[in-house]
Structures are given as C-alpha cells and as structure tokens.
Design a protein around this motif. Structure first.
Motif, PDB file in Angstrom:
ATOM      1  N   TYR A  10      21.078   5.913 -37.095  1.00  0.00           N
ATOM      2  CA  TYR A  10      20.161   5.577 -36.006  1.00  0.00           C
ATOM      3  C   TYR A  10      20.885   5.049 -34.770  1.00  0.00           C
ATOM      4  CZ  TYR A  10      16.819   5.638 -39.895  1.00  0.00           C
ATOM      5  OH  TYR A  10      16.076   5.984 -40.984  1.00  0.00           O
ATOM      6  N   LEU A  11      22.178   4.709 -34.896  1.00  0.00           N
ATOM      7  CA  LEU A  11      22.874   4.008 -33.820  1.00  0.00           C
ATOM      8  C   LEU A  11      23.510   4.980 -32.838  1.00  0.00           C
ATOM      9  CD1 LEU A  11      24.589   1.153 -35.876  1.00  0.00           C
ATOM     10  CD2 LEU A  11      22.354   1.165 -34.763  1.00  0.00           C
ATOM     11  N   LYS A  12      23.487   4.583 -31.560  1.00  0.00           N
ATOM     12  CA  LYS A  12      24.121   5.344 -30.485  1.00  0.00           C
ATOM     13  C   LYS A  12      24.780   4.366 -29.524  1.00  0.00           C
ATOM     14  CE  LYS A  12      20.628   9.031 -30.606  1.00  0.00           C
ATOM     15  NZ  LYS A  12      19.579   9.756 -29.822  1.00  0.00           N
ATOM     16  N   GLU A  13      25.842   4.803 -28.922  1.00  0.00           N
ATOM     17  CA  GLU A  13      26.511   3.954 -27.937  1.00  0.00           C
ATOM     18  C   GLU A  13      25.590   3.695 -26.747  1.00  0.00           C
ATOM     19  OE1 GLU A  13      30.247   5.521 -26.824  1.00  0.00           O
ATOM     20  OE2 GLU A  13      31.102   5.470 -28.839  1.00  0.00           O
ATOM     21  N   GLY A  14      25.612   2.456 -26.287  1.00  0.00           N
ATOM     22  CA  GLY A  14      24.769   2.078 -25.159  1.00  0.00           C
ATOM     23  C   GLY A  14      23.454   1.436 -25.544  1.00  0.00           C
ATOM     24  N   ILE A  29      30.897   2.934 -32.392  1.00  0.00           N
ATOM     25  CA  ILE A  29      30.277   3.161 -33.698  1.00  0.00           C
ATOM     26  C   ILE A  29      31.329   3.795 -34.599  1.00  0.00           C
ATOM     27  CG2 ILE A  29      28.439   4.354 -34.927  1.00  0.00           C
ATOM     28  CD1 ILE A  29      26.851   4.289 -32.292  1.00  0.00           C
ATOM     29  N   PRO A  30      31.636   3.203 -35.730  1.00  0.00           N
ATOM     30  CA  PRO A  30      32.767   3.665 -36.549  1.00  0.00           C
ATOM     31  C   PRO A  30      32.471   4.974 -37.270  1.00  0.00           C
ATOM     32  CG  PRO A  30      31.602   1.929 -37.682  1.00  0.00           C
ATOM     33  CD  PRO A  30      30.967   2.047 -36.330  1.00  0.00           C
ATOM     34  N   VAL A  71      19.680  -4.340 -33.336  1.00  0.00           N
ATOM     35  CA  VAL A  71      19.947  -3.264 -32.377  1.00  0.00           C
ATOM     36  C   VAL A  71      18.611  -2.583 -32.095  1.00  0.00           C
ATOM     37  CG1 VAL A  71      21.179  -1.123 -31.934  1.00  0.00           C
ATOM     38  CG2 VAL A  71      22.282  -2.932 -33.259  1.00  0.00           C
ATOM     39  N   ILE A  72      18.210  -2.547 -30.824  1.00  0.00           N
ATOM     40  CA  ILE A  72      16.927  -1.954 -30.448  1.00  0.00           C
ATOM     41  C   ILE A  72      17.098  -0.447 -30.335  1.00  0.00           C
ATOM     42  CG2 ILE A  72      15.122  -1.875 -28.694  1.00  0.00           C
ATOM     43  CD1 ILE A  72      15.830  -4.756 -28.006  1.00  0.00           C
TER      44      ILE A  72
END
Length: 419
Positions: free
Chosen positions: A318-322, A347-348, A381-382
């Motif tokens: 679900y994670l993205k840079e920014g 993000i690793p 993290v939103i």
C-alpha cells in the motif's frame, strides 16, 4: 362498562400510539444521520507502525590520530560544548626513533612476562616431580618390605623342608619310606629354594629401581633449577635494558617538548559545533597513540532529522513515496502536542539484518518540538481519504479476503516417504 372506564382506555391507547410515533420518528432521524454520515464523513485509510526512531542527518564525528602522536594537553572534557575553530588538544608528532624505542619497551615487557610464566611453570614442575618421587619411593619401599616378609617365610619353609629331606633320607636307607616319597621331599625343597632365589632377584631389581629413581629425580631437579637460574639471569638483563629504554624515553620526550615548544606546536581543532561525547586519552591515560586510533568524539548540533520506521511486510504493497505520515513521539504527550508530519522518502525492497522492513521518512527542518536523535515513536501512513461508508466496505472485504486466503492455504501432509 361505564363511560369513565371507556374514556380512560381511549386515553391510554392514544398515549401509547403517540409514544410509538415519536420513537419511530427518532429512529428514522438516527438512520438518516447514519446514512448521510456514511456518504459524507471523510476518514483516513492508514497503515500503522508501532516502532520508529528519529535519526540525525549529521552523525557523531570521531577524530582519529593522523599519525603516531603523543597527546600533550587536552583542553576539553566529556560533556563540554565546542564551536567550530575551538582547540581540542595539543599533540606531538612522534618520530620514528621514538616509535622504535616505545615498541622496544613494549617488547621487553612481553619478554619479561614470558620469562615469569616459564619460571612459574618450572617451579611447579619441580614441585610435581617431588611429589611423584615421594610417591614412587613409598611404593617401592612397601614392595621391598612385602618381599622381605615373603622371603623370611619362604626361608623358614626351606629350613623345615631341608630337615624333612634329611630325615626322609635316613628313613629311606632304613627302608621305612619309598624312593617316590624321598624324591617328592627333594622336589619340594628344590621348589622352595627356586622361589627364594626369584624373590631375591626381584628385591635386587627393586633396589636398583629405588637407586635410579633418586638419581633421575635429582638430575631432573638440577636441570630445571639450572633453567630457572638462566631465566632469572635473563630477566635481570631485561630489567637493565628496560631501565636504559625508559631513560631514553624520558630524554626523548623532553627533547620533543623543547622542539615542539620552540618550533611548531600541533593542535587538534574542531571543525563543527557540537558536544564532546568522549575523550579517549583521558579514559586510558595513554602516553603514545598509534595512527588511526580514536582521540575525541563530538556529537554535532543538528536541526536536520529524518525518521526510520518498522512496517509489516503485508502493508508494503500500500505504500508509495511521498505519502503523508503522522509521527507520535513517546517523549511528548500526543493529545497535548499533536503529531509530527512527514513524507515517505524510501520504501525498501528487501529485509534488513534483523529480518524486518524499514521505511525512511523526511521531516521538515522547522519543528515546533525539540527533536533529538534516538527519540522513538509510533504513527500512521495516510494512504488516502475516503467516505466512511467506503472505508467500512473496504475493511469488511479485506477481512473476508484474509479469511479466504487462510482457508485456501493447504495443510502440510505428513507421512512416510519411500525412496
């Protein structure tokens, strides 16, 4: 039924109907508010993390010796605040001659330690040999005493058998006993004589062992004592050499003091603002420091920080840079000071050595809270903002997918395997 009772019944039914109408209207209003809320109220879909750490962008600086040096004077102590350009330490560049003398001094100390260990070993060996010699001597003495007793008894038996043989000879001449009985008495006498001679030989061997045992012990003891004497003589020579080397060291240090004071003193200068964390020369009282060894550690003043947070591997998709993230510091009460806002910067792609995934978070340089490197936190993290109804449906389907995926995992089959 009277008119009064009918009026009361009609009044009671009217009140009951009105109560039901009011309750039904309240229920409709509540349901309407809920339905409107599902389509109007915005909520944040988040990924939570339970552990993170604040890290300074300017790490601790460790000043090391650029060459072999002698620390002359230290102007700072642990906990002192320094600014760029402050003098930290006065040092001397140790020449090659000084290094040679210093190493020679250390070599003498090592040789003396080895000699002391060898002397202690040889003395212990003499002690053990003495104990072994005493035990062997007692053992041989006991064996000789036992053989002496056996020889005495056997000698008495020989006397008896010799007298018997004489009497049997006389009786044989008088034809009282047979030749077989005479020969039997003679054989018994000769057997006892042979056993007595064997005991005598064994006693002679043990006496020889007793004499050689003492000679071997004395020879070994003399050899070890000679070695100890030689080692002590070597130790005395090393003591004399150490005195000469120490004298050279003192002379050399004085000459260095004069040259450096009159010519070109060298100083260790701070190139940043910060706080002294450690002064290694104060901790160890070193008179000589090799090239590359640590001298002083400084933690720089920093207002730039970033965060490192541990996330679950199932949340990485679900994670993205920014993406925006909220940090809740353990050092500050959240409901009083609020969160710190940041943005995901890394993000690793793989786990780290502790078998966890860590994301990096950029933090703004201007903060209302006084950050310090090492502060721990937790936060969210939103991912996106969505209506309450959509959020509930999403969570329901996620729970359903999780249950289905667990049910579809096949159980491990156990059984015999034939090859």
């Amino acid at each position: 039924m009277s008119k009064y009772s009918l009026d009361n019944k009609r009044l009671y039914e009217t009140r009951e109907i009105n109560f039901i109408k009011i309750f039904f209207r309240i229920l409709l209003v509540f349901i309407g508010i809920v339905v409107v809320g599902l389509f109007v109220i915005p909520v944040n879909d988040v990924v939570t993390y339970n552990y993170g750490e604040i890290i300074s962008k300017n790490p601790e600086i460790n000043f090391k010796a650029p060459f072999e040096i002698i620390p002359r004077k230290t102007f700072v102590s642990k906990g002192d605040r320094v600014t760029k350009g402050d003098t930290l330490m006065e040092i001397d560049n140790a020449s090659g001659e000084f290094v040679t003398i210093f190493q020679q001094n250390k070599s003498i100390d090592i040789d003396k330690l080895n000699i002391e260990e060898k002397v202690a070993f040889f003395k212990k060996q003499i002690e053990l040999d003495s104990i072994q010699y005493i035990n062997n001597r007692k053992k041989i003495t006991n064996e000789l005493r036992s053989l002496g007793q056996q020889a005495y008894l056997l000698n008495e038996q020989i006397k008896i058998k010799r007298n018997k043989l004489s009497s049997d000879s006389i009786m044989y001449q008088k034809e009282v006993i047979s030749l077989i009985e005479l020969r039997q008495a003679n054989d018994d006498y000769l057997t006892s004589r042979s056993q007595y001679l064997q005991l005598g030989n064994l006693r002679s061997q043990l006496k020889g062992q007793f004499s050689s045992l003492e000679n071997e012990y004395l020879q070994s003891k003399n050899t070890l004592e000679i070695q100890i004497s030689d080692l002590i003589a070597s130790q005395n020579r090393l003591d004399q050499q150490k005195e000469n080397v120490n004298s050279k060291l003192e002379t050399r240090e004085k000459s260095i003091d004069i040259v450096q004071a009159a010519d070109n003193k060298q100083f260790l200068i701070s190139n940043l603002d910060g706080v002294i964390v450690n002064v290694f020369t104060q901790n160890q009282n070193l008179s000589f420091i090799n090239k590359g060894e640590s001298l002083i550690s400084i933690t720089p003043d920093s207002k730039s920080f970033y965060a490192r947070a541990r996330v679950k591997e199932q949340d990485l998709k679900y994670l993205k840079e920014g993406q925006t993230t909220h940090l809740k510091l353990d050092a500050y009460y959240y409901y009083q000071y609020g969160p710190i806002k940041g943005a995901l910067s890394f993000i690793p792609n793989r786990k780290e050595v502790d078998n966890n995934f860590y994301v990096l978070i950029d933090l703004p340089e201007t903060q209302k809270l006084n950050l310090r490197s090492g502060y721990s936190f937790k936060g969210d993290v939103i991912l996106e903002k969505m209506k309450l109804g959509k959020y509930i449906l999403k969570k329901v389907f996620e729970q359903y997918d999780t249950k289905m995926s667990v049910q579809e995992v096949p159980e491990k089959q156990t059984g015999d395997i034939s090859i």
